[in-house]
Design an enzyme around this catalytic site. Sequence first.
Site, PDB file in Angstrom:
ATOM      1  N   GLN A 131      33.582  49.639  40.811  1.00 20.77           N
ATOM      2  CA  GLN A 131      32.782  49.170  39.675  1.00 20.77           C
ATOM      3  C   GLN A 131      33.112  49.923  38.384  1.00 20.77           C
ATOM      4  O   GLN A 131      32.806  49.450  37.298  1.00 20.77           O
ATOM      5  CB  GLN A 131      31.276  49.316  39.961  1.00 20.77           C
ATOM      6  N   THR A 142      54.328  42.490  53.826  1.00 24.24           N
ATOM      7  CA  THR A 142      55.020  42.049  52.613  1.00 24.24           C
ATOM      8  C   THR A 142      54.047  42.051  51.446  1.00 24.24           C
ATOM      9  O   THR A 142      52.935  41.528  51.556  1.00 24.24           O
ATOM     10  CB  THR A 142      55.623  40.644  52.829  1.00 24.24           C
ATOM     11  N   ASN A 169      27.076  49.730  42.463  1.00 24.46           N
ATOM     12  CA  ASN A 169      27.185  48.299  42.181  1.00 24.46           C
ATOM     13  C   ASN A 169      25.847  47.605  41.980  1.00 24.46           C
ATOM     14  O   ASN A 169      25.798  46.539  41.377  1.00 24.46           O
ATOM     15  CB  ASN A 169      27.979  47.599  43.286  1.00 24.46           C
ATOM     16  N   GLY A 176      39.061  46.390  47.397  1.00 25.36           N
ATOM     17  CA  GLY A 176      38.264  47.608  47.448  1.00 25.36           C
ATOM     18  C   GLY A 176      37.829  47.951  48.867  1.00 25.36           C
ATOM     19  O   GLY A 176      37.802  49.123  49.251  1.00 25.36           O
ATOM     20  N   SER A 228      39.575  47.690  42.700  1.00 25.53           N
ATOM     21  CA  SER A 228      39.724  46.289  43.073  1.00 25.53           C
ATOM     22  C   SER A 228      39.935  45.451  41.812  1.00 25.53           C
ATOM     23  O   SER A 228      39.217  45.634  40.824  1.00 25.53           O
ATOM     24  CB  SER A 228      38.455  45.850  43.809  1.00 25.53           C
ATOM     25  N   ALA A 229      40.904  44.531  41.867  1.00 23.07           N
ATOM     26  CA  ALA A 229      41.272  43.784  40.653  1.00 23.07           C
ATOM     27  C   ALA A 229      40.220  42.762  40.211  1.00 23.07           C
ATOM     28  O   ALA A 229      40.067  42.513  39.019  1.00 23.07           O
ATOM     29  CB  ALA A 229      42.604  43.068  40.878  1.00 23.07           C
ATOM     30  N   HIS A 230      39.487  42.190  41.172  1.00 18.79           N
ATOM     31  CA  HIS A 230      38.632  41.064  40.774  1.00 18.79           C
ATOM     32  C   HIS A 230      37.393  41.477  39.981  1.00 18.79           C
ATOM     33  O   HIS A 230      36.674  40.638  39.461  1.00 18.79           O
ATOM     34  CB  HIS A 230      38.271  40.185  41.977  1.00 18.79           C
ATOM     35  N   CYS A 278      22.427  38.505  51.142  1.00 22.58           N
ATOM     36  CA  CYS A 278      22.177  37.514  52.183  1.00 22.58           C
ATOM     37  C   CYS A 278      23.427  37.439  53.051  1.00 22.58           C
ATOM     38  O   CYS A 278      24.465  36.960  52.632  1.00 22.58           O
ATOM     39  CB  CYS A 278      21.901  36.170  51.539  1.00 22.58           C
TER      40      CYS A 278
END
Length: 384
Positions: free
Chosen positions: A179, A237, A151, A71, A199-201, A324
């Site tokens: 999100q 790649t 988020n 992201g 974003s995949a995660h 943090c």
Amino acid sequence: MGIYLDNAATTRPSAHVLEVMRDASLNCWGNPSSIHAEGRAARKCVEKARRQTAEALHAGEAREICFTSGGTEADNWALRGVAHALRGQGRHLITTQVEHHAVLHTAEMLAAEGFRVTYLPVDAEGRVSPADVAAAIEPDTILISVMAANNELGTLQPIGEIGEIAHSQGVLFHTDAVQAVGAVLLSLSELPVDLLSLSAHKLHGPKGIGALYIRRGTRIDGLLKGGQQERSLRPGTEAVAAIAGLGAAITDAVETLPERTARIAALRDELWERLRDIPGIRRNSPERDVLPGLLNVCLPGCEGEALLLRLDLEDISASSGSACTTGAPEPSHVLRAIGLDEEAVRSSIRFSIGDENTAEDIAIAAEAIRRISADLRRLRGWKG
Ligand code: PLP
């Protein structure tokens, strides 16, 4: 395993995603740019994931999806890529005060290069007003960037209306949907969006992979120089196994979206029901037009960090309203933008519920939050 209530930070890769990635690593390890059989197998894998991603978002064409390292890169690319491509046309960008740092810090970088950036304020729920967007457009505005879902608060922005306004003035519209994808229905065949980051995660896919949707015909420069991958716009790649994981994750997330998100929203409501009578508690997240799993609350008299540490000791994971970074907690710019003072920001914590949570998790977490917050208040002599 403990109780994980930090799904907005990241999610655990699903068994299906891991299986797809393992298969891709074993069988599609060639270089997708090579013409031989190994290369062709890898290319097939990448193109399948591109089609899956485009279909999940109802994008017109698979080639409108470009894979990135996540992201952050997609956001950087959208802002800098458009600003650099259109610098001859204008030097003004519009965004909001509550964007992710991937957008805000990129906007600061562009400001240092001579672009002007307007940071729109938000209301007490973290929502930007479309009228403010319209009023901020200047003759040389080239891009508006407003996130689909915040988020920290979960607030959904009126991106449909904002996109209409942008297009009516001939301005490009980018949305950071990191999100939102997989959590709310997003259809690019209906939304007036030119660029979208994902974003995949955040959807049970792997870390380090994402995509930027670039509507056909949108003028954008690449950030990197190199080979001809991703139509020369994003050389390097391809991360084949991760890309395959993204394709599987987004397909699974979108196919099961209505049932999953209804279940998650019910758990989120249950958590709030179990917390709402704690003296002085405030809900920072909106009640409506919000991500299904997100609940950000302020517990006056409790240091958010202390509460998190105590929850962690009981194997319950959540997150605070402060990021943090260098060891010094930096108060959340989002919570400050909705009008919270420093004390309230420090007393805020975010629970983000996901697919793997159960009603039992919620009951255990709520009991722990009540007990620990009462304890912390006693230690500080907080009377309310
Ligand atoms: N944008 C938003 C709204 C996010 O929540 C995040 C991640 O926390 C990002 C961008 C960055 O995505 P990534 O971690 O894939 O770089």
